[in-house]
Scaffold this motif. Structure first.
Motif, short mmCIF file in Angstrom:
data_model
loop_
_atom_site.label_atom_id
_atom_site.label_comp_id
_atom_site.label_asym_id
_atom_site.label_seq_id
_atom_site.Cartn_x
_atom_site.Cartn_y
_atom_site.Cartn_z
N ASN A 151 -12.50 20.05 -25.81
CA ASN A 151 -13.77 20.21 -25.14
C ASN A 151 -14.40 18.94 -24.54
O ASN A 151 -14.41 17.94 -25.42
CB ASN A 151 -14.72 20.88 -25.95
N GLY A 152 -14.80 18.78 -23.30
CA GLY A 152 -15.59 17.52 -22.99
C GLY A 152 -14.61 16.57 -22.39
O GLY A 152 -14.61 15.42 -22.12
N GLY A 586 -26.01 15.79 -20.38
CA GLY A 586 -25.33 17.00 -20.70
C GLY A 586 -25.47 17.47 -22.24
O GLY A 586 -26.08 16.88 -23.17
N ALA A 587 -24.80 18.65 -22.47
CA ALA A 587 -24.97 19.33 -24.05
C ALA A 587 -23.24 19.75 -23.98
O ALA A 587 -22.91 20.39 -22.90
CB ALA A 587 -25.85 20.10 -23.97
N SER A 588 -23.02 19.85 -25.16
CA SER A 588 -21.77 20.37 -25.62
C SER A 588 -21.73 21.20 -26.68
O SER A 588 -22.55 20.70 -27.78
CB SER A 588 -20.58 19.41 -25.65
N LEU A 589 -21.17 22.09 -27.18
CA LEU A 589 -20.86 22.98 -28.33
C LEU A 589 -19.55 23.20 -28.73
O LEU A 589 -18.68 23.77 -27.71
CB LEU A 589 -21.95 24.16 -27.97
N ASN A 590 -19.07 22.85 -29.76
CA ASN A 590 -17.80 23.19 -30.44
C ASN A 590 -18.03 24.23 -31.58
O ASN A 590 -19.09 24.00 -32.40
CB ASN A 590 -16.98 21.95 -30.89
N ALA A 591 -17.14 25.39 -31.59
CA ALA A 591 -17.20 26.17 -32.84
C ALA A 591 -15.92 26.40 -33.24
O ALA A 591 -14.92 26.58 -32.62
CB ALA A 591 -17.73 27.54 -32.29
N LEU A 602 -13.74 27.29 -30.21
CA LEU A 602 -14.18 27.33 -28.78
C LEU A 602 -14.97 26.22 -28.34
O LEU A 602 -15.48 25.49 -29.33
CB LEU A 602 -15.34 28.58 -28.89
N GLY A 603 -15.21 25.93 -27.19
CA GLY A 603 -15.86 24.71 -26.76
C GLY A 603 -16.26 24.89 -25.50
O GLY A 603 -15.87 25.50 -24.54
N ALA A 604 -17.56 24.30 -25.17
CA ALA A 604 -18.39 24.39 -23.74
C ALA A 604 -19.13 23.06 -23.60
O ALA A 604 -19.76 22.67 -24.32
CB ALA A 604 -19.23 25.64 -23.76
N THR A 623 -16.34 16.18 -10.32
CA THR A 623 -16.95 16.52 -11.64
C THR A 623 -17.58 17.88 -11.57
O THR A 623 -18.64 18.28 -10.79
CB THR A 623 -18.09 15.28 -11.88
N GLU A 624 -17.19 18.62 -12.46
CA GLU A 624 -17.68 20.02 -12.77
C GLU A 624 -19.09 19.92 -13.65
O GLU A 624 -19.42 19.01 -14.30
CB GLU A 624 -16.78 20.84 -13.38
N LYS A 625 -19.92 21.06 -13.30
CA LYS A 625 -21.25 21.30 -13.93
C LYS A 625 -20.96 21.79 -15.31
O LYS A 625 -21.92 21.77 -16.21
CB LYS A 625 -22.20 21.71 -13.28
N PHE A 626 -20.01 22.54 -15.43
CA PHE A 626 -19.46 23.40 -16.69
C PHE A 626 -18.04 23.56 -16.88
O PHE A 626 -17.33 23.43 -15.89
CB PHE A 626 -20.30 24.92 -16.58
N SER A 627 -17.77 23.49 -18.01
CA SER A 627 -16.47 23.62 -18.52
C SER A 627 -16.37 24.16 -19.82
O SER A 627 -17.11 24.09 -20.96
CB SER A 627 -15.67 22.28 -18.62
N GLY A 628 -15.18 25.05 -19.96
CA GLY A 628 -15.01 25.62 -21.35
C GLY A 628 -13.56 25.71 -21.82
O GLY A 628 -12.54 25.73 -20.75
N VAL A 629 -13.23 25.77 -23.08
CA VAL A 629 -11.78 25.69 -23.44
C VAL A 629 -11.79 26.29 -24.87
O VAL A 629 -12.89 27.01 -25.56
CB VAL A 629 -11.50 24.18 -24.07
#
Length: 762
Positions: A151-152, A586-591, A602-604, A623-629
């Motif tokens: 993620n990121g 920005g902001a990111s979240l990993n679970a 999961l990551g966004a 450069t993307e505004k959103f990404s997820g893995v």
């Protein structure tokens, strides 16, 4: 009829009775440490029965519906040694309380955040850790490719012809990311683009990632973050490890690791990586290779020496040779550098030597050093690029604990020699003599980690560097960490300064292709940045699952940012320091969710990266505004089979167009690369694996008329230019374009299968 009904009823009651009796056994109890402390989240499992339980907040576990027989039970918990016991199940309940012994070696120890080993949960700097097992869920031939499900972090392809790339963290370009091997700043400058290949993954222990500026400890280039590739210690490595795989595109990769015991006090670990791809493919029918052909070999050797008082002494060396080319399908080596057939051919030779030596004093004094040389002989069409880069690095650190203070101070010195055949090292005189760049960068840094109490910790640090070309540079930082008493909640806040001295020709592949003229408006000054990160970690335990949540808010403000301007003139790349500012936020979240035989990661990341100059706000290219893995793994333990489903998804990116009439999209569509992987374990030493990469068959040519502008005329022979040097719209050139391969943002390699074998001998 009544007799028949009686018989049926009797049989059903007998079967039900047998079933109930066979499934009434159970085992339950409480899991604690020797001190009596409750251990929450411990895993209790009987693998042969596929039975699994997670200890709840009171340390209680329970396995139900166990058939009669003798069964082996395994108990695991983070930071504790594994515990095994046997039970005999009949038709009763068995009470089994368990005491687990601490095992500090099982705690995640990180070094990247503070330059010294410490338990990850205690670090005031947020560090993400990815084990070698994580990268096996999606086998890849290089570290560059392996990072695509983090993620990121995004591996960025910079050219559709030679497929060179770099690694971006939170939307910042590759040159803002420092890549280290065992803490040494090996990969920089030229090798930011070319040096990420050829690191033998058979020797990989883990990868540590720090997002945000780390210039206070690591100096220039660690502005966006750092990636520290930690190799195995010889004492922990298997005697032999072999990993071979091939794909339906005829790619072949081999990783071999070998441990040697020279004497009782000297151990060596050697590794070889070999990659070969010689199968030109042109699925998009533009007469250019979809994937660059490559032939690469890398040799790595690491030595550990046992000394008195367990003092450290380790040496390592690596050599990489790579031959890669891409271009028109009929290109051969006889066309190299000519104007008949277009091709981009790159020969790379690189060697590195680095080590760590603890000085024989009572105080903890550690000397780290590295020296490397990167030689490159390349041509882009008929434009040669010949470069030689040599870097010498030395660092001495002193670590001292005094009460609540844990002090670390150090002296660092980096010398960089760089020479090439471009204007970057040319001295403008009547004879136009060459003038190699020689940069001396001494520095001193100090940090103090203050343990205010068991729940609060403060880290303050400052670094001073003197750049022989640009003068004085200061980079301070401050980090604060709070954790709850049970350490299920951790809050980290950091503020730091970063700086970077740019060298365009070693960092931006587009400057080398010859497709556009490179223009410098003024002398380039160092970039500076301020970054703020807020990180929160939360651990949750349920009756059957363990959930780790990791959320981050980030904000970086740049002054003097160097941005490649593709927009002002489509035939030029204009470089200058920004007369304004740039922002990455920005902001990111990993679970990370684990229960029974299933693990879900999961990551966004949502971000906004832009620059502002003359009141004009411009979104950063590529450069993307959103990404997820995601990585989803399920283990069929009874048959030794593991299934992995990995993937990523990216939002639209702004792309460079050549003219107002360029028919290609200004913004990329949403796109995703997804993979399936199966691993079958055969006894203890052998594994076979297979899968499908890019199952959606996504490539960047989908939805656009072409990705390489004027691929039929790569030398612009049929392009007419006006008095200002702009390409004119003609019958043969209806869009007013020139040859350009920089419209690249994702893979151009479609769906493919792969098969591999792993052998490990301890």
């Amino acid at each position: 009829m009544r007799l028949f009904e009686f018989l049926i009823t009797t049989i059903l009651w007998v079967l039900l009775s047998i079933t109930v009796q066979a499934q009434t056994g159970k085992v339950l109890g409480r899991i604690t440490a020797p001190s009596g402390e409750i251990i929450q989240g411990a895993s209790v499992q009987i693998s042969k029965l596929n039975k699994f339980s997670i200890a709840d907040s009171n340390g209680l576990y329970q396995l139900n519906f166990l058939p009669a027989g003798n069964w082996n039970v395994m108990v695991t918990a983070q930071s504790f040694s594994d515990f095994h016991f046997s039970i005999n199940i009949s038709n009763d309940s068995i009470q089994k309380d368990i005491v687990l012994l601490p095992n500090h070696s099982l705690q995640e120890v990180v070094v990247s955040g503070t330059l010294k080993p410490m338990v990850r949960a205690e670090s005031p700097v947020p560090v993400e850790v990815y084990s070698a097992a994580f990268f096996k869920t999606n086998p890849a031939p290089t570290i560059f490719d392996a990072l695509q499900t983090i993620n990121g972090v995004r591996p960025q392809i910079n050219c559709n012809v030679c497929n060179t790339g770099d690694i971006r963290i939170n939307g910042l370009d590759g040159p803002y990311t420092m890549v280290l091997i065992d803490g040494m700043p090996i990969v920089s400058g030229l090798s930011t683009v070319y040096g990420l290949n050829g690191i033998p993954q058979s020797l990989l222990e883990r990868v540590e990632i720090v997002k945000g500026p780390a210039s206070t400890l690591y100096g220039s280039e660690a502005v966006g973050g750092l990636i520290n590739i930690i190799t195995k210690k010889p004492v922990n490595a298997p005697l032999l490890s072999v990993d071979l795989f091939s794909t339906t595109w005829k790619e072949t990769n081999a990783d071999i690791g070998l441990k040697l015991k020279v004497s009782d006090k000297i151990q060596s670990l050697a590794g070889i990586n070999y990659f070969n791809y010689q199968n030109p493919v042109d699925n998009n029918k533009d007469n250019f290779t979809d994937l660059t052909l490559q032939h690469r070999i890398s040799v790595f050797n690491k030595w550990n020496f046992e000394r008195k008082h367990n003092r450290l002494f380790a040496l390592a060396a690596r050599y990489v040779y790579e031959d890669r080319w891409g271009g028109e399908m009929n290109w051969t080596k006889y066309d190299r550098g000519g104007t008949a057939v277009y091709g981009e051919s790159i020969y790379t030779k690189r060697w590195e030597l680095f080590g760590t030596y603890q000085l024989p004093f009572k105080e903890h004094l550690l000397w780290m050093f590295s020296v490397n040389r990167h030689q490159q002989n390349s041509v882009y069409g008929d434009m040669p690029f010949i470069a030689d880069q040599q870097i010498l690095f030395s660092q001495l650190t002193w670590n001292k604990t005094a009460g609540k203070h844990d002090l670390l101070t150090g002296l660092a010195l980096r010398y960089t020699y760089y020479d090439d055949n471009t204007v970057a090292t040319a001295q403008i005189t009547n004879t136009r003599q060459n003038h190699p760049s020689k940069t001396l960068l001494p520095g001193i840094f100090i940090q103090d980690e203050i343990s205010l109490n068991q729940q609060n910790k403060l880290l303050v640090g400052v670094r001073y560097d003197y750049n022989s070309l640009h003068g004085n540079i200061f980079t301070p930082r401050i980090n604060y960490k709070w954790n709850s008493k049970d350490k299920k909640n951790i809050l980290r806040v950091s503020v730091g300064n970063g700086y970077r001295v740019a060298n365009v020709f070693t960092e931006d592949h587009a400057a080398l292709t010859g497709a556009r003229q490179v223009v410098f408006i003024n002398d380039l000054h160092p970039e500076t940045s301020w970054n703020t990160n807020v990180n929160f970690v939360r651990k949750l335990y349920t009756g059957s699952a363990v959930i780790n949540l990791d959320a981050t808010l980030f904000y970086t403000y740049f002054h003097n940012k160097i941005i490649a301007d593709y927009d002002t003139d489509p035939n030029k790349i204009i470089y200058d320091n920004l007369d304004g500012f740039a922002v990455s936020k920005g902001a990111s979240l990993n679970a990370d969710i684990t229960f029974n035989n299933l693990r879900i990661m999961l990551g966004a990341t949502a971000m906004d990266v832009y620059s502002k100059e003359n009141n004009l706000r411009i979104r950063q290219l590529f450069t993307e505004k959103f990404s997820g893995v995601w990585t989803i793994s399920y283990s069929f333990r009874s048959i030794g089979l593991t299934a992995d489903y990995t993937g990523n998804i990216y939002g639209p990116m702004r792309l460079p167009l050549l003219s107002n009439t360029d028919p290609r999209r200004e913004y990329s569509p949403w796109w995703s690369v997804q993979n399936i992987h199966l691993t079958k374990k055969i006894k203890d030493k052998l594994e076979v694996y297979a899968g499908i990469k890019n199952i959606l068959n996504w490539t960047i040519n989908k939805g656009v008329p072409f990705i390489i502008a004027r691929s039929h005329d790569p030398f612009d022979r049929q392009v007419q230019f006006d008095a200002s040097g702009n390409a004119m719209v003609t019958a043969d050139n209806p869009y007013g374009l020139t040859f350009d391969p920089t419209y690249a943002y994702g893979p151009n390699q479609g769906i493919r299968g792969f098969f591999g074998i792993r052998y490990t001998y301890h």
